[in-house]
Design an enzyme around this catalytic site. Structure first.
Site, mmCIF file in Angstrom:
data_model
loop_
_atom_site.group_PDB
_atom_site.id
_atom_site.type_symbol
_atom_site.label_atom_id
_atom_site.label_comp_id
_atom_site.label_asym_id
_atom_site.label_seq_id
_atom_site.Cartn_x
_atom_site.Cartn_y
_atom_site.Cartn_z
ATOM 1 N N SER A 143 0.855 -1.198 0.000
ATOM 2 C CA SER A 143 0.000 0.000 0.000
ATOM 3 C C SER A 143 0.890 1.246 0.000
ATOM 4 O O SER A 143 0.402 2.362 -0.232
ATOM 5 C CB SER A 143 -0.935 -0.003 1.219
ATOM 6 O OG SER A 143 -0.202 -0.260 2.399
ATOM 7 N N GLU A 170 0.280 -12.373 -1.530
ATOM 8 C CA GLU A 170 -1.158 -12.475 -1.806
ATOM 9 C C GLU A 170 -1.476 -13.749 -2.575
ATOM 10 O O GLU A 170 -0.731 -14.151 -3.466
ATOM 11 C CB GLU A 170 -1.611 -11.256 -2.619
ATOM 12 C CG GLU A 170 -1.449 -9.945 -1.865
ATOM 13 C CD GLU A 170 -1.950 -8.744 -2.669
ATOM 14 O OE1 GLU A 170 -2.490 -8.916 -3.781
ATOM 15 O OE2 GLU A 170 -1.786 -7.620 -2.167
ATOM 16 N N GLU A 225 -8.937 -10.006 3.766
ATOM 17 C CA GLU A 225 -9.304 -8.627 3.394
ATOM 18 C C GLU A 225 -10.666 -8.594 2.706
ATOM 19 O O GLU A 225 -10.919 -9.351 1.750
ATOM 20 C CB GLU A 225 -8.231 -8.020 2.472
ATOM 21 C CG GLU A 225 -8.577 -6.584 2.058
ATOM 22 C CD GLU A 225 -7.419 -5.791 1.491
ATOM 23 O OE1 GLU A 225 -6.281 -6.283 1.475
ATOM 24 O OE2 GLU A 225 -7.678 -4.642 1.057
HETATM 25 O O1 KIV Z 1 -0.382 -3.416 1.599
HETATM 26 C C1 KIV Z 1 -1.071 -3.382 2.625
HETATM 27 O O2 KIV Z 1 -1.125 -2.382 3.356
HETATM 28 C C2 KIV Z 1 -1.841 -4.571 2.966
HETATM 29 C C3 KIV Z 1 -2.840 -4.449 4.063
HETATM 30 C C4 KIV Z 1 -3.986 -3.667 3.599
HETATM 31 C C5 KIV Z 1 -3.213 -5.766 4.623
HETATM 32 O O3 KIV Z 1 -1.680 -5.588 2.349
#
Ligand code: KIV
Length: 275
Positions: A45, A115, A182
Site C-alpha cells: 500500500s 497475496e 481482506e
Molecule cells: O499493503 C497493505 O497495506 C496490505 C494491508 C492492507 C493488509 O496488504
C-alpha cells in the site's frame, strides 16, 4: 517483549487479539512500536499512500527493501512483515524464494507477506522451507485488482465462499504462520477463523478475526483519496498537519518565525572583527 511468529501463535491460543498497522518509515515505526503494536506491515500500500500511485502494481522490490529497512530500524518489539510486491513471486517458486530472501537480508524484515491462496501454495512452501516466515493474504488481494475488476467484497456467493475456505486451508497447509483476510463478510471470516489453525488478521473482515490491521494513514485521517467502509478514523492527524503547515507558512511570511529562541547567537567581539 519482542513479538515473534511464536507469540502470534500463542496469542491466538490464549484468545488475545493481535493489533497490526502498516508503516513505511523509521519515525512512524518507532511511534507504533512504543505504543505496543504487535506487528508492523511494510505494505505494498506504500504505492498508494506514500508514492501516490493509483494501485500497488508498480511497487518494486527496491521500493519494498528501502522502506522495510527503515521500518526495521524503528521497530524494537513489533514483528516486522514486508510485503512481496507484484511479480516478485507469481512467475516462479525460484523468484519467490530469492525475493523473500532479499526482504529479509536487505530489508531486515522478520517475515514476508504474499497475496493469493491455492495458486501460491508452492511459493509459500518453498519460502518457509528456506526458514522465512510467511503471512498469507486472501480475500480481496489488491495486486489482482485488474482480475477482480475493482475493489469488491469477496466470498459473497457460495462458490466464492468455498474458494476462500480452500484458500485459507491451502495457505495454512503450505506453512504460513498467519493469514490476512481482506474485505470478507464477517460471518465467513468467523468461519475461516474457527477452522484455521493459524491466526487470522482481518481488514474489512469483522471482529471475529484473531487480529486486525489498518493502513496507518487511513486510521489517522491522513489519506483522503478514498476511504473504505471498514476504516475508522482514530484521530484527524491530517487536519492537524494541514493547520500546522498553514501556521508555519504564515509565520515565515510575516517574519515571526524564527524568533530568538530558535536562533543561534555569537559573541559581538567576533562579529565586529568581520566588519
Ligand atoms: O499493503 C497493505 O497495506 C496490505 C494491508 C492492507 C493488509 O496488504
Amino acid at each position: 517483549m519482542k513479538n515473534t511468529v511464536n507469540s502470534f501463535r500463542e496469542a491466538r491460543e490464549q484468545g488475545k487479539r493481535l493489533a497490526m498497522l502498516t508503516a513505511y518509515d523509521y519515525s512512524t515505526a518507532k511511534l507504533e512500536d512504543e505504543a505496543g503494536i504487535n506487528g508492523i506491515l511494510v505494505g505494498d500500500s506504500l504505492g498508494n499512500v506514500v508514492l501516490g500511485y493509483e494501485d500497488t502494481i508498480s511497487v518494486t522490490m527496491e521500493d519494498m527493501i528501502h522502506h522495510a529497512a527503515a521500518v526495521a530500524r524503528g521497530a524494537k518489539d513489533a514483528l516486522v512483515v514486508a510485503d512481496m510486491p507484484f511479480m516478485s513471486y507469481q512467475a516462479s517458486v525460484y523468484d519467490a524464494v530469492v525475493n523473500a530472501g532479499r526482504l529479509m537480508k536487505e530489508g531486515r524484515a522478520n517475515a514476508v507477506k504474499l497475496e493469493g491462496g491455492v495458486e501460491v501454495g508452492p511459493q509459500i512452501k518453498a519460502i518457509t522451507a528456506a526458514g522465512i516466515p510467511v503471512m498469507g493474504h486472501i480475500g480481496l488481494t489488491p495486486q489482482s485488482i485488474n482480475a477482480f475488476g475493482g475493489f469488491k467484497v469477496q466470498g459473497k456467493s457460495e462458490a466464492a465462499a468455498r474458494k476462500l475456505l480452500e484458500d485459507a486451508q491451502a495457505v495454512e497447509e503450505a506453512g504460513a504462520f498467519a493469514v490476512v483476510l481482506e474485505c470478507v463478510p464477517e460471518k465467513l471470516a468467523q468461519m475461516v477463523t474457527s477452522k484455521s489453525g493459524i491466526p487470522t488478521i482481518g481488514i474489512g473482515a469483522g471482529a471475529g478475526c484473531d487480529g486486525q490491521i489498518l493502513v496507518y494513514q487511513d486510521m489517522l485521517g491522513m489519506f483522503s483519496d478514498y476511504t473504505p467502509k471498514f476504516v475508522k478514523r482514530f484521530a484527524q492527524v491530517g487536519d492537524t498537519m494541514r493547520r500546522a503547515f498553514q501556521d508555519y507558512i504564515l509565520e515565515v511570511q510575516e517574519g515571526s518565525y524564527p524568533s530568538r529562541e530558535h536562533t543561534f547567537q555569537m559573541a559581538d567581539e567576533v562579529l565586529e572583527k568581520l566588519y
